[in-house]
Design a protein around this motif. Structure first.
Motif, PDB file in Angstrom:
ATOM      1  N   ARG A  31       0.809  -1.218   0.000  1.00  7.36           N
ATOM      2  CA  ARG A  31       0.000   0.000   0.000  1.00  7.36           C
ATOM      3  C   ARG A  31       0.841   1.267   0.000  1.00  7.36           C
ATOM      4  O   ARG A  31       0.312   2.370   0.062  1.00  7.36           O
ATOM      5  N   TYR A  32       2.149   1.100  -0.055  1.00  7.67           N
ATOM      6  CA  TYR A  32       3.044   2.246   0.042  1.00  7.67           C
ATOM      7  C   TYR A  32       3.839   2.447  -1.237  1.00  7.67           C
ATOM      8  O   TYR A  32       4.346   1.487  -1.825  1.00  7.67           O
ATOM      9  N   ALA A  33       3.939   3.709  -1.627  1.00  4.97           N
ATOM     10  CA  ALA A  33       4.914   4.084  -2.631  1.00  4.97           C
ATOM     11  C   ALA A  33       6.289   4.080  -1.968  1.00  4.97           C
ATOM     12  O   ALA A  33       6.407   4.312  -0.760  1.00  4.97           O
ATOM     13  N   VAL A  51       8.812   4.623  -6.931  1.00  6.97           N
ATOM     14  CA  VAL A  51       7.943   3.638  -7.583  1.00  6.97           C
ATOM     15  C   VAL A  51       6.605   3.627  -6.862  1.00  6.97           C
ATOM     16  O   VAL A  51       6.533   3.729  -5.633  1.00  6.97           O
ATOM     17  N   SER A  52       5.538   3.510  -7.625  1.00  6.10           N
ATOM     18  CA  SER A  52       4.203   3.467  -7.043  1.00  6.10           C
ATOM     19  C   SER A  52       3.972   2.127  -6.358  1.00  6.10           C
ATOM     20  O   SER A  52       4.764   1.192  -6.483  1.00  6.10           O
ATOM     21  N   THR A  58       6.996   4.802 -12.318  1.00  2.85           N
ATOM     22  CA  THR A  58       8.311   5.065 -11.758  1.00  2.85           C
ATOM     23  C   THR A  58       8.766   6.473 -12.115  1.00  2.85           C
ATOM     24  O   THR A  58       8.290   7.079 -13.079  1.00  2.85           O
ATOM     25  N   TYR A  59       9.693   6.936 -11.311  1.00  3.12           N
ATOM     26  CA  TYR A  59      10.293   8.259 -11.516  1.00  3.12           C
ATOM     27  C   TYR A  59      11.795   8.117 -11.347  1.00  3.12           C
ATOM     28  O   TYR A  59      12.258   7.346 -10.497  1.00  3.12           O
ATOM     29  N   TYR A  60      12.537   8.888 -12.151  1.00  2.39           N
ATOM     30  CA  TYR A  60      13.993   8.922 -12.005  1.00  2.39           C
ATOM     31  C   TYR A  60      14.469  10.364 -12.111  1.00  2.39           C
ATOM     32  O   TYR A  60      13.979  11.145 -12.940  1.00  2.39           O
ATOM     33  N   ALA A  61      15.424  10.702 -11.283  1.00  3.81           N
ATOM     34  CA  ALA A  61      16.097  11.988 -11.433  1.00  3.81           C
ATOM     35  C   ALA A  61      16.868  11.982 -12.755  1.00  3.81           C
ATOM     36  O   ALA A  61      17.335  10.936 -13.217  1.00  3.81           O
ATOM     37  N   ASP A  62      16.983  13.143 -13.350  1.00  2.92           N
ATOM     38  CA  ASP A  62      17.679  13.244 -14.638  1.00  2.92           C
ATOM     39  C   ASP A  62      19.097  12.684 -14.558  1.00  2.92           C
ATOM     40  O   ASP A  62      19.595  12.091 -15.518  1.00  2.92           O
TER      41      ASP A  62
END
Length: 122
Positions: A31-33, A51-52, A58-62
């Motif tokens: 239940r947690y990102a 990550v969801s 997902t997300y990444y820094a440049d």
């Protein structure tokens, strides 16, 4: 009691690879990102990847796009950060964090681990 325990840090040469893990307990992990952050000496903590809850987003820094991959195994209550093509500037303490809301652009997470050191030598 909530615990996030990072592991897998260490010393690696530039160009090498490393995978850090974060094992969670005391929460309903699915239940947690989850997010990975890092803090180098003399610098502010920065977001690296997120990550969801189901791994779909997902997300990444440049600075790490194309080199780092975040993934999670909800059956094992664990989130991973696979790092390749490491650079000396990736040297930092790496922290994982958990939050009920997926928002990779904020630093305010509910729970934090104690961190694991990653050192990349040139």
């Amino acid at each position: 009691q909530v615990k996030l325990v990072e592991s897998g840090g260490g010393l690696v040469q530039a160009g090498g690879s490393l995978r850090v893990s974060c094992a969670a307990s005391g929460i309903t992990f699915s239940r947690y990102a989850m997010g990975w952050f890092r803090q180098a000496p003399g610098k502010e903590r920065e977001s690296v990847a997120a990550v969801s809850w189901n791994g779909a987003t997902t997300y990444y820094a440049d600075s790490v796009k194309g080199r780092f991959t975040i993934s999670r195994d909800n059956a094992k209550n664990t989130v991973y950060l696979q790092m390749i093509s490491l650079k000396p500037e990736d040297t930092a303490v790496y922290y994982c964090a958990a939050d009920r809301i997926y928002n990779p652009y904020v630093m305010k997470y509910d729970y934090w681990g104690q961190g694991t050191q990653v050192t990349v030598s040139s």
